[in-house]
Design a protein around this motif. Structure first.
Motif, PDB file in Angstrom:
ATOM      1  N   SER A  28       0.851  -1.186   0.000  1.00 30.90           N
ATOM      2  CA  SER A  28       0.000   0.000   0.000  1.00 30.90           C
ATOM      3  C   SER A  28       0.886   1.234   0.000  1.00 30.90           C
ATOM      4  CB  SER A  28      -0.932   0.002   1.215  1.00 30.90           C
ATOM      5  OG  SER A  28      -0.189   0.040   2.417  1.00 30.90           O
ATOM      6  N   ARG A  29       0.262   2.371  -0.260  1.00 26.25           N
ATOM      7  CA  ARG A  29       1.034   3.611  -0.282  1.00 26.25           C
ATOM      8  C   ARG A  29       0.214   4.752   0.267  1.00 26.25           C
ATOM      9  NH1 ARG A  29       2.886   4.223  -6.197  1.00 26.25           N
ATOM     10  NH2 ARG A  29       3.784   6.181  -5.446  1.00 26.25           N
ATOM     11  N   ASP A  30       0.898   5.690   0.879  1.00 27.21           N
ATOM     12  CA  ASP A  30       0.285   6.923   1.352  1.00 27.21           C
ATOM     13  C   ASP A  30       1.088   8.050   0.714  1.00 27.21           C
ATOM     14  OD1 ASP A  30      -0.611   9.186   2.680  1.00 27.21           O
ATOM     15  OD2 ASP A  30      -0.803   8.165   4.591  1.00 27.21           O
ATOM     16  N   ASN A  31       0.596   8.526  -0.414  1.00 26.58           N
ATOM     17  CA  ASN A  31       1.349   9.537  -1.149  1.00 26.58           C
ATOM     18  C   ASN A  31       1.476  10.844  -0.363  1.00 26.58           C
ATOM     19  OD1 ASN A  31       1.892   7.866  -3.342  1.00 26.58           O
ATOM     20  ND2 ASN A  31       0.043   8.498  -4.446  1.00 26.58           N
ATOM     21  N   ALA A  32       0.521  11.114   0.482  1.00 24.97           N
ATOM     22  CA  ALA A  32       0.597  12.331   1.291  1.00 24.97           C
ATOM     23  C   ALA A  32       1.760  12.264   2.275  1.00 24.97           C
ATOM     24  CB  ALA A  32      -0.712  12.545   2.031  1.00 24.97           C
ATOM     25  N   LYS A  33       2.086  11.045   2.701  1.00 19.81           N
ATOM     26  CA  LYS A  33       3.199  10.855   3.630  1.00 19.81           C
ATOM     27  C   LYS A  33       4.474  10.432   2.913  1.00 19.81           C
ATOM     28  CE  LYS A  33       0.369   9.622   7.648  1.00 19.81           C
ATOM     29  NZ  LYS A  33       0.100   8.589   8.704  1.00 19.81           N
ATOM     30  N   ASN A  34       4.394  10.326   1.581  1.00 21.39           N
ATOM     31  CA  ASN A  34       5.571   9.901   0.808  1.00 21.39           C
ATOM     32  C   ASN A  34       6.121   8.571   1.293  1.00 21.39           C
ATOM     33  OD1 ASN A  34       6.068  11.606  -1.371  1.00 21.39           O
ATOM     34  ND2 ASN A  34       8.132  12.120  -0.695  1.00 21.39           N
ATOM     35  N   THR A  35       5.218   7.652   1.577  1.00 23.97           N
ATOM     36  CA  THR A  35       5.606   6.378   2.187  1.00 23.97           C
ATOM     37  C   THR A  35       4.864   5.221   1.536  1.00 23.97           C
ATOM     38  OG1 THR A  35       6.027   7.475   4.298  1.00 23.97           O
ATOM     39  CG2 THR A  35       5.781   5.093   4.350  1.00 23.97           C
ATOM     40  N   VAL A  36       5.581   4.111   1.390  1.00 24.09           N
ATOM     41  CA  VAL A  36       5.008   2.861   0.900  1.00 24.09           C
ATOM     42  C   VAL A  36       5.166   1.805   1.990  1.00 24.09           C
ATOM     43  CG1 VAL A  36       5.196   1.058  -0.849  1.00 24.09           C
ATOM     44  CG2 VAL A  36       5.508   3.432  -1.482  1.00 24.09           C
ATOM     45  N   TYR A  37       4.210   0.897   2.050  1.00 27.51           N
ATOM     46  CA  TYR A  37       4.205  -0.120   3.097  1.00 27.51           C
ATOM     47  C   TYR A  37       4.135  -1.521   2.490  1.00 27.51           C
ATOM     48  CZ  TYR A  37       2.748   4.020   5.691  1.00 27.51           C
ATOM     49  OH  TYR A  37       2.670   5.285   6.213  1.00 27.51           O
ATOM     50  N   LEU A  38       4.593  -2.478   3.252  1.00 25.84           N
ATOM     51  CA  LEU A  38       4.406  -3.889   2.921  1.00 25.84           C
ATOM     52  C   LEU A  38       3.985  -4.616   4.192  1.00 25.84           C
ATOM     53  CD1 LEU A  38       4.621  -5.972   0.614  1.00 25.84           C
ATOM     54  CD2 LEU A  38       6.874  -6.564   1.527  1.00 25.84           C
ATOM     55  N   GLN A  39       2.718  -4.977   4.231  1.00 25.84           N
ATOM     56  CA  GLN A  39       2.205  -5.762   5.354  1.00 25.84           C
ATOM     57  C   GLN A  39       2.432  -7.228   5.044  1.00 25.84           C
ATOM     58  OE1 GLN A  39       0.787  -4.766   8.362  1.00 25.84           O
ATOM     59  NE2 GLN A  39       0.892  -6.943   8.854  1.00 25.84           N
ATOM     60  N   MET A  40       3.132  -7.910   5.916  1.00 28.27           N
ATOM     61  CA  MET A  40       3.480  -9.310   5.701  1.00 28.27           C
ATOM     62  C   MET A  40       2.870 -10.155   6.808  1.00 28.27           C
ATOM     63  SD  MET A  40       7.464  -8.896   4.533  1.00 28.27           S
ATOM     64  CE  MET A  40       8.005  -8.435   6.166  1.00 28.27           C
ATOM     65  N   ASN A  41       1.971 -11.030   6.422  1.00 23.38           N
ATOM     66  CA  ASN A  41       1.305 -11.916   7.377  1.00 23.38           C
ATOM     67  C   ASN A  41       1.660 -13.370   7.082  1.00 23.38           C
ATOM     68  OD1 ASN A  41      -0.031  -9.644   8.473  1.00 23.38           O
ATOM     69  ND2 ASN A  41      -1.723  -9.867   7.022  1.00 23.38           N
ATOM     70  N   SER A  42       1.388 -14.223   8.037  1.00 20.96           N
ATOM     71  CA  SER A  42       1.638 -15.663   7.881  1.00 20.96           C
ATOM     72  C   SER A  42       3.045 -15.920   7.359  1.00 20.96           C
ATOM     73  CB  SER A  42       0.597 -16.275   6.941  1.00 20.96           C
ATOM     74  OG  SER A  42      -0.713 -16.056   7.416  1.00 20.96           O
ATOM     75  N   LEU A  43       4.003 -15.291   7.979  1.00 19.00           N
ATOM     76  CA  LEU A  43       5.376 -15.369   7.501  1.00 19.00           C
ATOM     77  C   LEU A  43       5.932 -16.786   7.621  1.00 19.00           C
ATOM     78  CD1 LEU A  43       6.614 -11.953   8.813  1.00 19.00           C
ATOM     79  CD2 LEU A  43       6.809 -12.722   6.448  1.00 19.00           C
ATOM     80  N   LYS A  44       6.769 -17.132   6.650  1.00 15.68           N
ATOM     81  CA  LYS A  44       7.382 -18.449   6.581  1.00 15.68           C
ATOM     82  C   LYS A  44       8.906 -18.298   6.616  1.00 15.68           C
ATOM     83  CE  LYS A  44       3.707 -19.937   3.420  1.00 15.68           C
ATOM     84  NZ  LYS A  44       3.416 -20.518   2.074  1.00 15.68           N
ATOM     85  N   PRO A  45       9.616 -19.319   7.009  1.00 21.40           N
ATOM     86  CA  PRO A  45      11.083 -19.236   7.002  1.00 21.40           C
ATOM     87  C   PRO A  45      11.641 -18.852   5.631  1.00 21.40           C
ATOM     88  CG  PRO A  45      10.383 -21.125   8.277  1.00 21.40           C
ATOM     89  CD  PRO A  45       9.151 -20.555   7.639  1.00 21.40           C
ATOM     90  N   GLU A  46      10.983 -19.287   4.580  1.00 22.65           N
ATOM     91  CA  GLU A  46      11.459 -18.958   3.232  1.00 22.65           C
ATOM     92  C   GLU A  46      11.249 -17.491   2.862  1.00 22.65           C
ATOM     93  OE1 GLU A  46       9.401 -21.460   4.093  1.00 22.65           O
ATOM     94  OE2 GLU A  46       7.857 -21.791   2.547  1.00 22.65           O
ATOM     95  N   ASP A  47      10.576 -16.730   3.706  1.00 22.29           N
ATOM     96  CA  ASP A  47      10.458 -15.288   3.489  1.00 22.29           C
ATOM     97  C   ASP A  47      11.681 -14.530   4.014  1.00 22.29           C
ATOM     98  OD1 ASP A  47       7.000 -15.592   4.364  1.00 22.29           O
ATOM     99  OD2 ASP A  47       7.839 -15.367   2.344  1.00 22.29           O
ATOM    100  N   THR A  48      12.570 -15.232   4.679  1.00 24.73           N
ATOM    101  CA  THR A  48      13.779 -14.611   5.202  1.00 24.73           C
ATOM    102  C   THR A  48      14.619 -14.036   4.070  1.00 24.73           C
ATOM    103  OG1 THR A  48      13.859 -16.047   7.134  1.00 24.73           O
ATOM    104  CG2 THR A  48      15.936 -15.037   6.431  1.00 24.73           C
ATOM    105  N   ALA A  49      14.916 -12.743   4.164  1.00 25.78           N
ATOM    106  CA  ALA A  49      15.660 -12.049   3.108  1.00 25.78           C
ATOM    107  C   ALA A  49      15.877 -10.601   3.530  1.00 25.78           C
ATOM    108  CB  ALA A  49      14.886 -12.081   1.794  1.00 25.78           C
ATOM    109  N   VAL A  50      16.681  -9.916   2.749  1.00 22.79           N
ATOM    110  CA  VAL A  50      16.750  -8.470   2.854  1.00 22.79           C
ATOM    111  C   VAL A  50      15.701  -7.897   1.901  1.00 22.79           C
ATOM    112  CG1 VAL A  50      18.155  -6.401   2.566  1.00 22.79           C
ATOM    113  CG2 VAL A  50      19.196  -8.512   3.435  1.00 22.79           C
ATOM    114  N   TYR A  51      14.869  -7.026   2.405  1.00 24.54           N
ATOM    115  CA  TYR A  51      13.785  -6.447   1.614  1.00 24.54           C
ATOM    116  C   TYR A  51      14.166  -5.022   1.206  1.00 24.54           C
ATOM    117  CZ  TYR A  51      10.730 -10.373   2.557  1.00 24.54           C
ATOM    118  OH  TYR A  51      10.167 -11.634   2.581  1.00 24.54           O
ATOM    119  N   TYR A  52      13.993  -4.760  -0.090  1.00 23.13           N
ATOM    120  CA  TYR A  52      14.373  -3.471  -0.663  1.00 23.13           C
ATOM    121  C   TYR A  52      13.161  -2.775  -1.260  1.00 23.13           C
ATOM    122  CZ  TYR A  52      19.143  -5.341  -0.549  1.00 23.13           C
ATOM    123  OH  TYR A  52      20.342  -5.885  -0.157  1.00 23.13           O
TER     124      TYR A  52
END
Length: 117
Positions: free
Chosen positions: A70-94
């Motif tokens: 999602s994004r909030d252009n008024a705040k100049n910010t983007v988000y990534l909500q991550m649910n039900s995380l798995k070990p294979e989601d382990t990484a550096v996120y860019y």
């Protein structure tokens, strides 16, 4: 021009995290935004995309139904909500910002996400 990711950390399998990407030095609303991730020894891959207005999103098959961009252009910010995380989601996120004409392509420094018990 800067993109700064935050919100990473260590979480147990099944848990949730919310990543943020704050932009400065440019107007986020004119950029397509993406989240990528890179696990050790692997290539950087696209996780989620959101169009400039936020009306269209797309996800890698591996995260569909679990992650939400999602994004909030008024705040100049983007988000990534991550649910039900798995070990294979382990990484550096860019965070990545691409201008309409493709000439400006900005990256953040990345935030580590580790999913482990």
């Amino acid at each position: 021009v800067q993109l700064v990711e935050s919100g990473g950390g260590l979480v147990q399998p099944g848990g949730s995290l919310r990543l943020s990407c704050a932009a400065s030095g440019f107007t986020l609303s004119t950029y397509r935004m993406r989240w990528y991730r890179q696990a050790p020894g692997k290539e950087r891959t696209m996780v989620a995309t959101i169009t400039r207005g936020g009306g269209t999103t797309d996800y890698a098959d591996s995260v569909k139904g679990r992650f939400t961009i999602s994004r909030d252009n008024a705040k100049n910010t983007v988000y990534l909500q991550m649910n039900s995380l798995k070990p294979e989601d382990t990484a550096v996120y860019y965070c990545n910002a691409l201008s309409i004409n493709g000439l400006n392509n900005y990256w953040g420094q990345g935030t580590q996400v580790t999913v482990a018990s």
